[in-house]
Design a protein around this motif. Sequence first.
Motif, short mmCIF file in Angstrom:
data_model
loop_
_atom_site.label_atom_id
_atom_site.label_comp_id
_atom_site.label_asym_id
_atom_site.label_seq_id
_atom_site.Cartn_x
_atom_site.Cartn_y
_atom_site.Cartn_z
N ALA A 236 -3.91 6.11 -0.04
CA ALA A 236 -2.99 5.52 -1.30
C ALA A 236 -3.62 4.52 -2.48
CB ALA A 236 -1.67 5.79 -1.69
N PHE A 237 -3.02 3.98 -3.32
CA PHE A 237 -3.59 2.67 -4.22
C PHE A 237 -2.75 1.24 -3.21
CE2 PHE A 237 -1.84 -0.67 -6.91
CZ PHE A 237 -3.32 -0.40 -7.88
N VAL A 238 -3.67 0.99 -3.04
CA VAL A 238 -3.34 -0.77 -2.27
C VAL A 238 -3.46 -2.23 -3.91
CG1 VAL A 238 -5.59 -1.19 -1.64
CG2 VAL A 238 -3.78 -2.03 -1.03
N ARG B 127 1.34 -0.96 -0.09
CA ARG B 127 0.05 -0.01 0.09
C ARG B 127 0.90 1.44 -0.29
NH1 ARG B 127 -4.63 -0.25 4.47
NH2 ARG B 127 -5.56 -1.17 2.86
N TYR B 128 0.86 1.87 -1.38
CA TYR B 128 1.54 3.48 -1.58
C TYR B 128 1.14 4.38 0.50
CZ TYR B 128 2.86 2.41 -5.57
OH TYR B 128 3.62 1.24 -6.84
N GLY B 129 0.47 4.12 0.63
CA GLY B 129 0.23 5.56 1.94
C GLY B 129 -1.28 5.52 2.73
N ASN C 71 -5.94 -0.61 -17.01
CA ASN C 71 -4.21 0.46 -17.11
C ASN C 71 -4.35 0.61 -15.38
OD1 ASN C 71 -2.59 -0.03 -19.10
ND2 ASN C 71 -3.78 1.55 -20.49
N GLY C 72 -3.54 1.35 -14.56
CA GLY C 72 -4.14 1.80 -13.00
C GLY C 72 -4.61 0.76 -12.02
N ILE C 73 -4.20 -0.55 -12.83
CA ILE C 73 -4.71 -1.49 -10.90
C ILE C 73 -3.66 -2.20 -10.32
CG2 ILE C 73 -4.56 -3.59 -12.80
CD1 ILE C 73 -7.41 -2.39 -11.78
N GLY C 74 -1.97 -1.75 -10.72
CA GLY C 74 -1.23 -1.97 -9.95
C GLY C 74 -0.45 -3.09 -10.61
N LYS C 75 -0.54 -3.11 -12.16
CA LYS C 75 0.84 -3.89 -12.56
C LYS C 75 2.48 -3.42 -12.71
CE LYS C 75 -1.48 -3.83 -16.78
NZ LYS C 75 -2.61 -2.78 -16.57
N SER C 76 2.84 -2.14 -12.93
CA SER C 76 3.87 -1.57 -12.76
C SER C 76 4.49 -1.83 -11.37
CB SER C 76 3.58 -0.49 -13.00
OG SER C 76 3.97 -0.33 -14.61
N THR C 77 3.35 -1.82 -10.05
CA THR C 77 3.55 -1.47 -9.04
C THR C 77 3.89 -3.04 -8.67
OG1 THR C 77 1.79 -0.08 -8.17
CG2 THR C 77 2.95 -1.50 -6.52
#
Length: 540
Positions: free
Chosen positions: A38-40, A33-35, A59-65
Amino acid sequence: ELCVGCGICIKKCPFEALDIIQLPEELDTPVHRYGPNAFVLYGLPQPVTGKVTGVLGPNGIGKSTAVKILSGQVKPNLGIFEREVSWEEILKFYAGTELLDYLQQVAKKTIRASIKPQYIDFIPKVFKGKVGDLLKANDERKQLDHFIRELALDTILDKDLSTLSGGELQRVALTVALSKEADFYFLDEVTPFLDIYQRMIAAKLIRELAESHPVILVEHDIAILDMVAETVHIAYGKPAAFGIITRPKGVRIGVNQYLEGFVAEENVRIRDYPVVFETRGHESDVEREILMEIPEMTKTFPGFTLKVAGGEVRRGEVLGIVGANGIGKSTFAKLLAGVETPDDGRKFDTVTVSYKPQYVTANTSDTVEFLLRQATRRFDSSYYQHEILEPLGLMPLLQSEVNHLSGGELQRVAIALCLSRDADLYILDEPSAHLDVEQRLVTTKVIKRAAEDKGAGIMVIDHDMYTIDMISERLLVFDGVPGANGLATGPFEMKEGMNKFLGLLGITFRRDKTGRPRINKPGSYLDREQKAAGEYYYYN
Ligand code: ADP
Ligand code: ADP
Ligand code: MG
């Protein structure tokens, strides 16, 4: 008090949007969890040596994370950010799972990852100089000659990186990623701006690499993903809020669940409608008036000639345009738009054309709203809200500066802009580039409805066969030798057009039980049978 499900809402679980019947076990503890607000991310894809593992999701679903975690750039915090989480705790959490071995390597910082990023337009800004020099500097696996031959890079080795087209840059970026020696390869979308032939070559090279290395591939051209990956993880959730990555599924089953909109093992509905494919070619039951005659035309550049055989365009129809890169599709669009003049000097100016180019660039600090208002007087109408802004997901972007948008956002703005102008004929060049599967589906619907509502003709150039299948009523087919000559024929009915086009490429599709087209293995029994029958796509 924060919701235990996602940690971002107050006592109200956002999962209700997803219709989760039973919370999957993986959701007990987040991976990262980024914060606080924030995104989890829940769940991680599993790199497996000897396999291509696909990731399928928006997109935006956490693949790069997830990839930053697997490559050691981000240390996962298990959703705890009040204190530093130790690797000991993390490894304990993964004890007994298939990821343990891999994460132990990450903890020891011995993992080296090679990454092909989703957006590649930064490459010429970061690396200066010639293509050949960049490729040689990264040739760690000593396979460069092979890649150059397969991806036909020999003619661009002496070119400066800053002068490459999108399709050239994509092949260079892929070559760099495949050339490095690494423990783990992550390829984030390899097909944008490549034609089908080039997509098939890229798929082949990725499979070769995966024989000896773990490869994770994010890809929104599903026909290609289906062909190249053995297993897929479905990623779902709410973009920018939370993402869930499922356990791996066999590729056929995973893709079908994704298209069906229901992830069976997890018991989650991710979309309220299924994606269905036509099995016989499309026969429009609507009588359509003729909008315009495409004249017979020839256009010669030094070293290249395009011949257009003529044909007619009907009001309210979407014509798919298929053909290799460098075969004259953009030139054809420019001839119709009156931007280029045919060899006989008679400029075609009987219709007004609105054109979305293949490579969309943002060079203005104007806002999205300002730009769209300039293109249409209907911006404030409920029609525009419901048919353009909402389905294309532009509402949250209206106040953003155009030059701050991501590639996928910019694409949706460019599609809206093209459809906003008054014209007789709309031509969209590769609208699927950088859109995720969900966005491709919605865009298909928006474009089809725009054709009907405006009584206009719409031409869509695209290399994603599922997009072409879903969007087109008839097909224009470009044949010839890329970079030398092109011949535009049609429009054909879908079945005839697909047979003609795929026949030129030597690619056949079979149907699985759900009716979804899948690319046949070259030389397989079905491939040979279908070729003998002359049935390349609509075949049961
Ligand atoms: P994808 O690769 O699926 O498009 P990402 O992993 O890039 O998704 O991003 C998922 C979400 O995480 C996005 O909403 C993004 O804004 C957010 N995010 C990414 N990096 C950070 C960060 N360092 N701090 C806070 N939020 C982040
Ligand atoms: P496609 O859109 O099918 O990829 P294009 O129409 O962009 O193909 O290009 C077809 C061929 O015509 C290419 O070889 C390209 O280099 C050449 N070409 C396009 N425009 C020009 C131009 N203005 N001057 C010279 N050659 C051109
Ligand atoms: Mg083009």
